[in-house]
Write a protein that holds these residues in place. Structure first.
Motif, PDB file in Angstrom:
ATOM      1  N   GLU A 242      36.407  24.947 122.652  1.00  0.00           N
ATOM      2  CA  GLU A 242      36.361  25.946 123.709  1.00  0.00           C
ATOM      3  C   GLU A 242      36.473  24.891 125.217  1.00  0.00           C
ATOM      4  O   GLU A 242      36.972  25.926 125.935  1.00  0.00           O
ATOM      5  CB  GLU A 242      34.865  26.624 123.712  1.00  0.00           C
ATOM      6  N   LEU A 243      36.286  23.879 125.011  1.00  0.00           N
ATOM      7  CA  LEU A 243      36.535  23.209 125.803  1.00  0.00           C
ATOM      8  C   LEU A 243      38.766  23.225 126.232  1.00  0.00           C
ATOM      9  O   LEU A 243      38.671  23.145 128.013  1.00  0.00           O
ATOM     10  CB  LEU A 243      36.228  21.857 126.183  1.00  0.00           C
ATOM     11  N   MET A 244      38.718  22.569 125.148  1.00  0.00           N
ATOM     12  CA  MET A 244      39.986  22.690 125.371  1.00  0.00           C
ATOM     13  C   MET A 244      40.721  23.935 125.622  1.00  0.00           C
ATOM     14  O   MET A 244      41.798  23.139 126.705  1.00  0.00           O
ATOM     15  CB  MET A 244      40.819  22.021 124.426  1.00  0.00           C
ATOM     16  N   LYS A 245      40.584  24.975 125.620  1.00  0.00           N
ATOM     17  CA  LYS A 245      41.110  26.363 126.191  1.00  0.00           C
ATOM     18  C   LYS A 245      40.653  26.464 127.468  1.00  0.00           C
ATOM     19  O   LYS A 245      41.300  27.062 128.265  1.00  0.00           O
ATOM     20  CB  LYS A 245      40.533  27.332 125.107  1.00  0.00           C
ATOM     21  N   ALA A 246      39.373  25.415 127.690  1.00  0.00           N
ATOM     22  CA  ALA A 246      39.090  26.119 129.285  1.00  0.00           C
ATOM     23  C   ALA A 246      39.456  25.475 130.725  1.00  0.00           C
ATOM     24  O   ALA A 246      39.333  26.131 131.899  1.00  0.00           O
ATOM     25  CB  ALA A 246      37.242  26.407 129.158  1.00  0.00           C
ATOM     26  N   LEU A 247      39.507  24.141 129.949  1.00  0.00           N
ATOM     27  CA  LEU A 247      39.758  23.004 131.199  1.00  0.00           C
ATOM     28  C   LEU A 247      41.261  23.480 132.051  1.00  0.00           C
ATOM     29  O   LEU A 247      41.903  23.444 131.441  1.00  0.00           O
ATOM     30  CB  LEU A 247      40.284  21.714 130.073  1.00  0.00           C
ATOM     31  N   GLN A 248      40.761  23.009 133.066  1.00  0.00           N
ATOM     32  CA  GLN A 248      41.905  23.270 134.144  1.00  0.00           C
ATOM     33  C   GLN A 248      41.533  22.245 135.401  1.00  0.00           C
ATOM     34  O   GLN A 248      40.669  21.681 135.975  1.00  0.00           O
ATOM     35  CB  GLN A 248      41.796  24.223 134.320  1.00  0.00           C
ATOM     36  N   PRO A 249      42.467  21.867 136.203  1.00  0.00           N
ATOM     37  CA  PRO A 249      42.105  21.391 137.067  1.00  0.00           C
ATOM     38  C   PRO A 249      40.879  21.965 138.029  1.00  0.00           C
ATOM     39  O   PRO A 249      41.752  23.217 138.837  1.00  0.00           O
ATOM     40  CB  PRO A 249      43.732  21.388 137.960  1.00  0.00           C
ATOM     41  N   ASN A 250      40.569  20.559 138.259  1.00  0.00           N
ATOM     42  CA  ASN A 250      39.516  21.655 139.648  1.00  0.00           C
ATOM     43  C   ASN A 250      38.385  22.105 139.533  1.00  0.00           C
ATOM     44  O   ASN A 250      37.029  22.456 139.621  1.00  0.00           O
ATOM     45  CB  ASN A 250      40.033  22.547 140.682  1.00  0.00           C
ATOM     46  N   MET A 251      38.087  22.499 137.965  1.00  0.00           N
ATOM     47  CA  MET A 251      36.737  21.979 137.327  1.00  0.00           C
ATOM     48  C   MET A 251      36.226  20.739 137.639  1.00  0.00           C
ATOM     49  O   MET A 251      36.465  19.925 138.069  1.00  0.00           O
ATOM     50  CB  MET A 251      36.912  21.941 135.850  1.00  0.00           C
ATOM     51  N   THR A 252      34.716  21.342 137.270  1.00  0.00           N
ATOM     52  CA  THR A 252      33.850  19.611 137.558  1.00  0.00           C
ATOM     53  C   THR A 252      33.510  19.107 135.717  1.00  0.00           C
ATOM     54  O   THR A 252      33.476  20.508 135.362  1.00  0.00           O
ATOM     55  CB  THR A 252      32.451  20.137 138.487  1.00  0.00           C
ATOM     56  N   GLU A 253      33.259  17.591 135.918  1.00  0.00           N
ATOM     57  CA  GLU A 253      32.690  17.434 135.106  1.00  0.00           C
ATOM     58  C   GLU A 253      31.222  18.244 134.389  1.00  0.00           C
ATOM     59  O   GLU A 253      31.600  17.966 133.031  1.00  0.00           O
ATOM     60  CB  GLU A 253      32.219  15.786 135.378  1.00  0.00           C
ATOM     61  N   TYR A 254      30.134  18.886 135.580  1.00  0.00           N
ATOM     62  CA  TYR A 254      29.732  18.809 134.495  1.00  0.00           C
ATOM     63  C   TYR A 254      29.545  20.381 134.175  1.00  0.00           C
ATOM     64  O   TYR A 254      28.808  20.969 133.571  1.00  0.00           O
ATOM     65  CB  TYR A 254      28.089  19.826 135.393  1.00  0.00           C
ATOM     66  N   GLN A 255      30.363  21.108 134.455  1.00  0.00           N
ATOM     67  CA  GLN A 255      31.546  22.842 134.351  1.00  0.00           C
ATOM     68  C   GLN A 255      31.528  22.624 132.804  1.00  0.00           C
ATOM     69  O   GLN A 255      31.437  23.228 131.610  1.00  0.00           O
ATOM     70  CB  GLN A 255      31.681  23.454 134.937  1.00  0.00           C
ATOM     71  N   SER A 256      31.912  21.648 132.944  1.00  0.00           N
ATOM     72  CA  SER A 256      32.859  21.169 131.235  1.00  0.00           C
ATOM     73  C   SER A 256      31.735  20.665 130.939  1.00  0.00           C
ATOM     74  O   SER A 256      31.770  21.401 128.887  1.00  0.00           O
ATOM     75  CB  SER A 256      33.997  20.390 131.454  1.00  0.00           C
ATOM     76  N   PRO A 322      43.869  15.928 128.193  1.00  0.00           N
ATOM     77  CA  PRO A 322      44.506  15.998 129.660  1.00  0.00           C
ATOM     78  C   PRO A 322      44.418  17.350 130.397  1.00  0.00           C
ATOM     79  O   PRO A 322      44.189  18.601 129.595  1.00  0.00           O
ATOM     80  CB  PRO A 322      46.273  15.701 129.952  1.00  0.00           C
ATOM     81  N   VAL A 323      43.999  17.387 131.637  1.00  0.00           N
ATOM     82  CA  VAL A 323      42.994  17.935 132.467  1.00  0.00           C
ATOM     83  C   VAL A 323      43.778  18.975 132.628  1.00  0.00           C
ATOM     84  O   VAL A 323      43.314  20.080 132.793  1.00  0.00           O
ATOM     85  CB  VAL A 323      42.526  17.646 134.367  1.00  0.00           C
ATOM     86  N   ASP A 324      45.260  19.211 133.217  1.00  0.00           N
ATOM     87  CA  ASP A 324      46.220  19.988 133.333  1.00  0.00           C
ATOM     88  C   ASP A 324      47.096  20.442 132.470  1.00  0.00           C
ATOM     89  O   ASP A 324      48.088  21.141 132.646  1.00  0.00           O
ATOM     90  CB  ASP A 324      47.477  19.149 133.957  1.00  0.00           C
ATOM     91  N   GLY A 325      46.268  20.123 130.976  1.00  0.00           N
ATOM     92  CA  GLY A 325      46.865  20.641 129.758  1.00  0.00           C
ATOM     93  C   GLY A 325      48.751  19.902 129.119  1.00  0.00           C
ATOM     94  O   GLY A 325      48.909  20.115 128.294  1.00  0.00           O
ATOM     95  N   HIS A 326      48.890  18.941 130.457  1.00  0.00           N
ATOM     96  CA  HIS A 326      50.109  17.812 129.740  1.00  0.00           C
ATOM     97  C   HIS A 326      49.732  16.453 129.553  1.00  0.00           C
ATOM     98  O   HIS A 326      49.626  15.807 130.781  1.00  0.00           O
ATOM     99  CB  HIS A 326      50.939  17.962 130.378  1.00  0.00           C
ATOM    100  N   PHE A 327      49.812  15.610 128.696  1.00  0.00           N
ATOM    101  CA  PHE A 327      49.686  13.857 128.729  1.00  0.00           C
ATOM    102  C   PHE A 327      50.911  14.107 129.789  1.00  0.00           C
ATOM    103  O   PHE A 327      52.351  13.779 129.007  1.00  0.00           O
ATOM    104  CB  PHE A 327      50.027  13.711 127.757  1.00  0.00           C
ATOM    105  N   SER A 328      50.495  12.714 130.275  1.00  0.00           N
ATOM    106  CA  SER A 328      51.982  12.185 130.936  1.00  0.00           C
ATOM    107  C   SER A 328      52.440  11.296 130.039  1.00  0.00           C
ATOM    108  O   SER A 328      51.988  10.909 129.414  1.00  0.00           O
ATOM    109  CB  SER A 328      50.912  11.402 132.294  1.00  0.00           C
TER     110      SER A 328
END
Ligand code: GLY
Ligand code: MN
Ligand code: MN
Length: 477
Positions: A242-256, A322-328
């Motif tokens: 669920e974290l993977m599906k929800a993660l996106q930039p500008n979320m906080t660590e505490y929201q994750s 990766p927070v934006d969904g893409h590994f550099s």
């Protein structure tokens, strides 16, 4: 924050182990405020006491204390958590208790017995504040303890420790508070025990054997324990996905962290087994980071190292995403080395192999690959970037007890290599602030290891794919 209000009554985790579910107790447990139907049965704890008794010397006695109540501040305590050894031998989750196990039957207060559990007595005035207690009847009927007394009777109970060939006990905790309103709290029980043990010749006291014996017993899990371990791990898998599906930039660590722990609680896990680690960017390089306050950037990696604790048993699973969904490019290079190291480690998880074999295999991969990249110059340099062990036992404690002898079937260890390159490290800047750990919980068998946490995506491609999915907490367009 709409996702925090959703799915309150949803059951997230379905497990398929009903054939192993412990039987329900026959007495009405609701009157004791016991509502869970899959707690381990009295027979499990009884067998544990019998197994310990079998290891004890003739005419000996073993004494265990429940965990201390830890003060948080002023008159507020931390949520109580039983000592894992005490829990393993009794199933009791109440404080201020003493378990006494005799090798041979003895006569105490005119009663023949092989064990006594001293517990908090039932007292309405106390129970109205802190909840129902099992009391003597509950302890004997529900937990199957042969003999039980109130802890107020410990001092006057005719327990002459001089009569035994050995008195085994564990080192006492040092940070125990004296509750001045309770003359039978752990603090006072310690004092009472000290005075009972004072006349006993020092060579009869043994403070080391119980540690070794409990490690030996707890290392190998029974089928009942494996049921609870699988449950804790399955819940953790759902949370990570669920974290993977929800993660996106500008979320906080505490929201994750909130997403992870929401799934834990909503699935019936009592607590996280340890403070949840949600470290992004520079914090991905802090091994046991738990501040979890940063706002995450799209360019960050997030290390999510978490574990649900279910009926005492804890999972411990790490994924790096990766927070934006893409590994550099650089992140993927480091990630794939850790994954290769983990695979090599898991292959060494066989009954009979040394406990250290997974660590040797994983370290060797990381050392060779970091040398190829020029990040380190010699094998010794690997410790700068991979500074922790690869494995620990898992069970009632996250860093569980065990013998460190060759791996045994039905024990569970983690395999968790990592590479952490903090800013300022003596290598090309392009690697800075990349921290990657991959951790799975592995059941040792006589054949192939079973990766209990392998329901969570693990390759970079699998993670990127899952991060595109819409989940319970997704706010992505
Ligand atoms: N979660 C702590 C550890 O992996 O050991
Ligand atoms: Mn971990
Ligand atoms: Mn771990």
């Amino acid at each position: 924050m709409r996702f925090f209000y959703l799915y309150l009554l949803f059951s997230f985790v379905q497990t398929g182990y009903s054939q192993e579910q412990p039987k329900k107790h026959e007495i009405n447990l609701n009157q004791y405020a016991i509502y869970d139907t899959d707690l381990l049965p009295a027979s499990f704890y009884k067998k544990n006491r019998e197994n310990l008794r079998a290891l004890m010397g003739n005419n000996s006695v073993a004494v265990f204390f429940s965990n201390a109540i830890k003060n948080r501040s002023n008159d507020v305590d931390f949520q109580y958590h039983q000592d894992p050894n005490f829990y393993y031998l009794t199933g009791l989750r109440e404080p201020n208790s003493i378990l006494v196990i005799f090798k041979n039957q003895v006569e105490i207060n005119g009663e023949k017995t092989k064990e006594i559990l001293f517990i908090q007595p039932k007292e309405k005035s106390k129970e109205v504040w802190t909840g129902k207690r099992l009391g003597k009847l509950g302890v004997e009927m529900i937990l199957g303890i042969e003999t039980s007394y109130s802890n107020k009777e410990f001092n006057t109970t005719n327990l002459n420790f001089e009569q035994f060939s050995k008195v085994y006990h564990l080192p006492k905790q040092t940070d125990v508070n004296d509750n001045v309103f309770d003359k039978s709290d752990l603090y006072n029980l310690y004092l009472q025990f000290d005075s009972k043990i004072a006349p006993v010749e020092t060579e009869k006291e043994d403070k080391t054997k119980l540690i070794q014996w409990l490690a030996k017993l707890r290392e190998v899990k029974t089928s009942e324990e494996l049921y609870l371990m699988r449950k804790a791990i399955d819940i953790t898998c759902v949370a990570q996905k669920e974290l993977m599906k929800a993660l996106q930039p500008n979320m906080t660590e505490y929201q994750s962290e909130a997403i992870i722990e929401y799934i834990f609680k909503a699935s019936g896990a009592e607590y996280p087994g340890f403070p949840s680690i949600l470290g992004s960017g520079e914090n991905s390089c802090i091994l046991h980071y738990s501040t979890n306050r940063k706002t995450m950037l799209g360019s960050n990696l997030l290390v999510s190292d978490v574990g649900a604790e279910y009926h005492g048993y804890t999972a411990d699973v790490t994924r790096t995403m990766p927070v934006d969904g893409h590994f550099s490019k650089e992140e993927k290079i480091i990630y794939d080395i850790v994954l290769k190291a983990q695979k090599a480690g898991i292959e060494e998880c066989k009954a009979g192999n040394s406990f250290w074999d997974p660590n040797i295999a994983a370290t060797s991969v990381i050392s060779q690959e970091l040398q190829k990249l020029g990040i380190i110059k010699s094998p010794i340099g690997v410790r700068r970037y991979f500074m922790h062990g690869t494995s620990h036992y898992l069970g009632l404690d996250v860093h569980d007890v065990g013998t460190y002898l060759p791996l045994k079937a039905n024990s569970i260890i983690t395999v968790e290599p990592g590479i952490y390159i903090p800013e300022g490290s003596p290598c090309d800047k392009k690697w800075w602030n990349i921290g990657v750990r991959i951790e799975d919980d592995v059941l040792i068998t006589t054949e192939k290891p079973e990766v209990l946490s392998d329901c969570i995506p693990k390759t970079t491609a699998e993670i990127e794919l899952m991060m595109k999915e819409i989940g319970l907490f997704s706010q992505k367009k």
